[in-house]
Structure formats: structure tokens, C-alpha cells
Design a protein around this motif. Structure first.
Motif, PDB file in Angstrom:
ATOM      1  N   LYS A 137       0.826  -1.211   0.000  1.00  0.00           N
ATOM      2  CA  LYS A 137       0.000   0.000   0.000  1.00  0.00           C
ATOM      3  C   LYS A 137       0.865   1.267   0.000  1.00  0.00           C
ATOM      4  O   LYS A 137       0.514   2.272  -0.629  1.00  0.00           O
ATOM      5  CB  LYS A 137      -0.957  -0.017   1.200  1.00  0.00           C
ATOM      6  N   ILE A 138       2.003   1.233   0.706  1.00  0.00           N
ATOM      7  CA  ILE A 138       2.928   2.371   0.708  1.00  0.00           C
ATOM      8  C   ILE A 138       3.517   2.583  -0.685  1.00  0.00           C
ATOM      9  O   ILE A 138       3.723   3.708  -1.129  1.00  0.00           O
ATOM     10  CB  ILE A 138       4.051   2.142   1.743  1.00  0.00           C
ATOM     11  N   ALA A 139       3.769   1.480  -1.377  1.00  0.00           N
ATOM     12  CA  ALA A 139       4.385   1.547  -2.707  1.00  0.00           C
ATOM     13  C   ALA A 139       3.404   1.953  -3.792  1.00  0.00           C
ATOM     14  O   ALA A 139       3.814   2.372  -4.875  1.00  0.00           O
ATOM     15  CB  ALA A 139       5.000   0.197  -3.063  1.00  0.00           C
ATOM     16  N   ASN A 140       2.113   1.868  -3.496  1.00  0.00           N
ATOM     17  CA  ASN A 140       1.115   2.112  -4.545  1.00  0.00           C
ATOM     18  C   ASN A 140      -0.152   2.721  -3.949  1.00  0.00           C
ATOM     19  O   ASN A 140      -1.232   2.130  -4.023  1.00  0.00           O
ATOM     20  CB  ASN A 140       0.796   0.801  -5.273  1.00  0.00           C
ATOM     21  N   THR A 141      -0.022   3.918  -3.374  1.00  0.00           N
ATOM     22  CA  THR A 141      -1.207   4.568  -2.797  1.00  0.00           C
ATOM     23  C   THR A 141      -2.187   4.960  -3.901  1.00  0.00           C
ATOM     24  O   THR A 141      -1.798   5.242  -5.041  1.00  0.00           O
ATOM     25  CB  THR A 141      -0.829   5.836  -2.007  1.00  0.00           C
ATOM     26  N   LEU A 142      -3.460   4.973  -3.538  1.00  0.00           N
ATOM     27  CA  LEU A 142      -4.471   5.478  -4.456  1.00  0.00           C
ATOM     28  C   LEU A 142      -4.324   6.989  -4.570  1.00  0.00           C
ATOM     29  O   LEU A 142      -3.920   7.653  -3.612  1.00  0.00           O
ATOM     30  CB  LEU A 142      -5.870   5.150  -3.939  1.00  0.00           C
ATOM     31  N   SER A 143      -4.651   7.552  -5.709  1.00  0.00           N
ATOM     32  CA  SER A 143      -4.670   9.009  -5.832  1.00  0.00           C
ATOM     33  C   SER A 143      -6.030   9.522  -5.369  1.00  0.00           C
ATOM     34  O   SER A 143      -7.036   8.789  -5.405  1.00  0.00           O
ATOM     35  CB  SER A 143      -4.417   9.444  -7.273  1.00  0.00           C
ATOM     36  N   VAL A 144      -6.062  10.757  -4.933  1.00  0.00           N
ATOM     37  CA  VAL A 144      -7.316  11.323  -4.423  1.00  0.00           C
ATOM     38  C   VAL A 144      -8.421  11.262  -5.470  1.00  0.00           C
ATOM     39  O   VAL A 144      -9.597  11.073  -5.143  1.00  0.00           O
ATOM     40  CB  VAL A 144      -7.085  12.771  -3.925  1.00  0.00           C
ATOM     41  N   SER A 145      -8.065  11.364  -6.741  1.00  0.00           N
ATOM     42  CA  SER A 145      -9.073  11.356  -7.812  1.00  0.00           C
ATOM     43  C   SER A 145      -9.724   9.985  -7.986  1.00  0.00           C
ATOM     44  O   SER A 145     -10.788   9.875  -8.599  1.00  0.00           O
ATOM     45  CB  SER A 145      -8.438  11.789  -9.136  1.00  0.00           C
ATOM     46  N   GLU A 146      -9.105   8.935  -7.435  1.00  0.00           N
ATOM     47  CA  GLU A 146      -9.646   7.580  -7.559  1.00  0.00           C
ATOM     48  C   GLU A 146     -10.616   7.218  -6.443  1.00  0.00           C
ATOM     49  O   GLU A 146     -11.252   6.163  -6.504  1.00  0.00           O
ATOM     50  CB  GLU A 146      -8.502   6.548  -7.518  1.00  0.00           C
ATOM     51  N   LEU A 147     -10.728   8.050  -5.432  1.00  0.00           N
ATOM     52  CA  LEU A 147     -11.443   7.664  -4.221  1.00  0.00           C
ATOM     53  C   LEU A 147     -12.948   7.845  -4.326  1.00  0.00           C
ATOM     54  O   LEU A 147     -13.438   8.825  -4.891  1.00  0.00           O
ATOM     55  CB  LEU A 147     -10.931   8.491  -3.036  1.00  0.00           C
ATOM     56  N   ASN A 148     -13.668   6.905  -3.733  1.00  0.00           N
ATOM     57  CA  ASN A 148     -15.102   7.038  -3.468  1.00  0.00           C
ATOM     58  C   ASN A 148     -15.239   7.086  -1.954  1.00  0.00           C
ATOM     59  O   ASN A 148     -15.111   6.059  -1.281  1.00  0.00           O
ATOM     60  CB  ASN A 148     -15.877   5.859  -4.054  1.00  0.00           C
ATOM     61  N   ALA A 195      -2.030  20.017   4.138  1.00  0.00           N
ATOM     62  CA  ALA A 195      -2.469  21.134   4.983  1.00  0.00           C
ATOM     63  C   ALA A 195      -3.247  22.186   4.201  1.00  0.00           C
ATOM     64  O   ALA A 195      -3.962  23.005   4.799  1.00  0.00           O
ATOM     65  CB  ALA A 195      -1.269  21.792   5.658  1.00  0.00           C
ATOM     66  N   THR A 196      -3.126  22.161   2.879  1.00  0.00           N
ATOM     67  CA  THR A 196      -3.852  23.139   2.050  1.00  0.00           C
ATOM     68  C   THR A 196      -4.646  22.474   0.926  1.00  0.00           C
ATOM     69  O   THR A 196      -5.229  23.179   0.096  1.00  0.00           O
ATOM     70  CB  THR A 196      -2.874  24.152   1.426  1.00  0.00           C
ATOM     71  N   ASP A 197      -4.688  21.156   0.902  1.00  0.00           N
ATOM     72  CA  ASP A 197      -5.309  20.461  -0.230  1.00  0.00           C
ATOM     73  C   ASP A 197      -6.834  20.464  -0.137  1.00  0.00           C
ATOM     74  O   ASP A 197      -7.406  19.936   0.813  1.00  0.00           O
ATOM     75  CB  ASP A 197      -4.807  19.022  -0.303  1.00  0.00           C
ATOM     76  N   GLU A 198      -7.476  21.047  -1.140  1.00  0.00           N
ATOM     77  CA  GLU A 198      -8.930  21.169  -1.137  1.00  0.00           C
ATOM     78  C   GLU A 198      -9.626  19.872  -1.546  1.00  0.00           C
ATOM     79  O   GLU A 198     -10.782  19.637  -1.158  1.00  0.00           O
ATOM     80  CB  GLU A 198      -9.367  22.315  -2.059  1.00  0.00           C
ATOM     81  N   GLN A 199      -8.953  19.016  -2.331  1.00  0.00           N
ATOM     82  CA  GLN A 199      -9.602  17.781  -2.773  1.00  0.00           C
ATOM     83  C   GLN A 199      -9.881  16.850  -1.598  1.00  0.00           C
ATOM     84  O   GLN A 199     -11.013  16.381  -1.419  1.00  0.00           O
ATOM     85  CB  GLN A 199      -8.730  17.076  -3.816  1.00  0.00           C
ATOM     86  N   PHE A 200      -8.847  16.570  -0.808  1.00  0.00           N
ATOM     87  CA  PHE A 200      -9.052  15.732   0.364  1.00  0.00           C
ATOM     88  C   PHE A 200      -9.969  16.421   1.378  1.00  0.00           C
ATOM     89  O   PHE A 200     -10.784  15.767   2.038  1.00  0.00           O
ATOM     90  CB  PHE A 200      -7.721  15.375   1.029  1.00  0.00           C
ATOM     91  N   ALA A 201      -9.831  17.737   1.505  1.00  0.00           N
ATOM     92  CA  ALA A 201     -10.664  18.472   2.459  1.00  0.00           C
ATOM     93  C   ALA A 201     -12.148  18.339   2.116  1.00  0.00           C
ATOM     94  O   ALA A 201     -12.998  18.155   2.997  1.00  0.00           O
ATOM     95  CB  ALA A 201     -10.263  19.942   2.490  1.00  0.00           C
ATOM     96  N   THR A 202     -12.476  18.410   0.833  1.00  0.00           N
ATOM     97  CA  THR A 202     -13.867  18.272   0.407  1.00  0.00           C
ATOM     98  C   THR A 202     -14.394  16.871   0.693  1.00  0.00           C
ATOM     99  O   THR A 202     -15.524  16.694   1.186  1.00  0.00           O
ATOM    100  CB  THR A 202     -13.989  18.580  -1.094  1.00  0.00           C
ATOM    101  N   LEU A 203     -13.568  15.851   0.397  1.00  0.00           N
ATOM    102  CA  LEU A 203     -13.969  14.473   0.701  1.00  0.00           C
ATOM    103  C   LEU A 203     -14.178  14.282   2.201  1.00  0.00           C
ATOM    104  O   LEU A 203     -15.135  13.624   2.629  1.00  0.00           O
ATOM    105  CB  LEU A 203     -12.910  13.496   0.204  1.00  0.00           C
ATOM    106  N   ALA A 204     -13.287  14.861   3.007  1.00  0.00           N
ATOM    107  CA  ALA A 204     -13.378  14.709   4.458  1.00  0.00           C
ATOM    108  C   ALA A 204     -14.636  15.378   5.004  1.00  0.00           C
ATOM    109  O   ALA A 204     -15.292  14.845   5.908  1.00  0.00           O
ATOM    110  CB  ALA A 204     -12.132  15.291   5.126  1.00  0.00           C
TER     111      ALA A 204
END
Length: 225
Positions: A77-88, A108-117
Motif C-alpha cells: 500500500k505504501i508503494a502504490n497509494t491510491l490518488s485522491v481522484s480515484e477515491l469514493n 495542509a492546504t489540499d482542497e480535494q481531500f478536504a472536500t472528501l473529508a
């Protein structure tokens, strides 16, 4: 099976320095160790996806860290993390942000993960973070326009701990101050002591010594959902 999303940093140095950095391994491994023991699944993700940087892989006397870093599933999983765009985000029952200085420069400033969270939290999901991990809480804004932590009691790595660790002059910003300016209440204890706060589905731990306890609190929350 319950499943936890673990966003980690792609940033491989301490701020703008050339010091190797990323995610602090013991804060990831101790929580994953608890999750696995409780039969809770997990997935690693990052903004860009792919291999992510770790440091603290050689933490002296930390048998859990050493054991988990040899775990084939975690290595993959460390070697092949999913990208934020792939997440449901609806696939996950919780989000956990491990620390390390790297995320001060991206999550700390990423809006993509922040929106998902925000979507996750408003659907009844739990969010946990330890040490510098709470930096990823800063950009999370709820649908009513309020910051996630605006009415919460929160802890994170302290100014004193930054001084002790020798990083106070190299970090992109002082996390304690950023959290204290946005949260309803910022709390801390003596440097390097275990300290965890749970407040309305948000679990935060102060430092590396708090990682195991954050994992336990997260697992307990998921078991009672």
C-alpha cells in the motif's frame, strides 16, 4: 468489514529543506497495527498516488514499527497509494491522518481531500489525526461554511516539541498556532506525553507517543457505530 482511509503526504522533505521526510512511520504503523488486530481494513491514499515517502523507519526500540514495516500488505500500500481522484469516500467508515512534517507542505492546504473529508464527516463518519496530522484538518470546511474544527477541542504537535525536535526554524508554519487560531479550543500537555482528545467524531493526538491511543480510540468508535 469497517474500512479506514489513510491520506498520506507525497512531500518528501522537511518544508523547503533537503532533509528527507514524508510521513512519520511510527504514527502510521502503530495505528495500522491496532486496526489489523481489530479486523478493521484500511487503504492508503495521497494527492498524486503511487509510492509515498516515509521516515522514522529505523526508530530505535520500536518493535511494532519494525514488525509492521515488514508487513507485506502495508508495504504494497505504501508503494502504490491510491490518488485522491480515484477515491469514493462512501467506501470508508473513518479517515485517519498520520503525522510527519511532509503534510505541512501538501495536505495542509489540499482542497480535494478536504472536500472528501467534509462529505465523510457530515455523513456521520469519524476523523482521526495525530501529531502533525491535524494540519490536514485546517482546510476542511463544512457545508454551512464553518471550519470542521471551529467548534471542536483539538490537540496537535506543540511548539515545545518542535523546539525539542530541532525543527522550529525549518517548518513551513507552526501547527500549534494555526490550530489554535481556527479551533474552538486548543489543548496540550507536557512535551512527549500521551494525550488524545475525542470531540464529536473528531479524534486528535498530540505527538508520536499518542499514536497507539489514537488507534485504540478510532477502533473503539468504529466498533460502536
Amino acid at each position: 468489514m469497517k474500512k479506514v482511509l489513510i491520506p498520506v503526504t507525497n512531500h518528501a522533505t522537511l518544508g523547503d529543506t533537503d532533509q528527507a521526510n514524508g510521513t512519520y512511520a511510527p504514527e502510521l504503523t502503530h495505528v495500522v497495527h491496532v486496526l489489523k488486530a481489530q479486523g478493521i481494513g484500511y487503504e492508503l491514499a495521497s494527492i498524486q498516488g503511487g509510492q509515498v515517502p516515509l521516515y522514522g523507519t529505523d526508530a530505535e526500540g520500536d518493535e511494532v514499527n519494525s514488525q509492521m514495516l515488514e508487513d507485506a500488505e502495508l508495504q504494497a500500500k505504501i508503494a502504490n497509494t491510491l490518488s485522491v481522484s480515484e477515491l469514493n469516500i462512501s467506501d470508508y467508515d473513518a479517515i485517519f491522518y498520520p503525522g510527519g512534517f511532509g503534510l505541512l507542505s501538501d495536505l495542509a492546504t489540499d482542497e480535494q481531500f478536504a472536500t472528501l473529508a467534509a462529505t465523510h464527516y457530515e455523513a456521520g463518519g469519524v476523523i482521526a489525526a495525530v501529531c502533525h496530522g491535524p494540519a490536514a484538518l485546517l482546510p476542511i470546511t463544512l457545508s454551512n461554511g464553518d471550519p470542521l474544527i471551529g467548534d471542536k477541542s483539538v490537540t496537535c504537535f506543540t511548539r515545545e516539541e518542535e523546539i525539542d525536535f530541532g525543527t522550529i526554524s525549518s517548518i513551513p508554519f507552526l501547527l500549534e498556532e494555526a490550530i489554535a487560531r481556527k479551533a474552538a479550543q486548543y489543548r496540550k500537555v507536557q512535551p512527549w506525553q500521551e494525550f488524545v482528545i475525542e470531540d464529536a467524531g473528531l479524534i486528535t493526538g498530540q505527538n508520536p507517543a499518542s499514536a497507539h491511543a489514537v488507534g485504540v480510540a478510532l477502533a473503539q468508535h468504529l466498533k460502536t457505530q
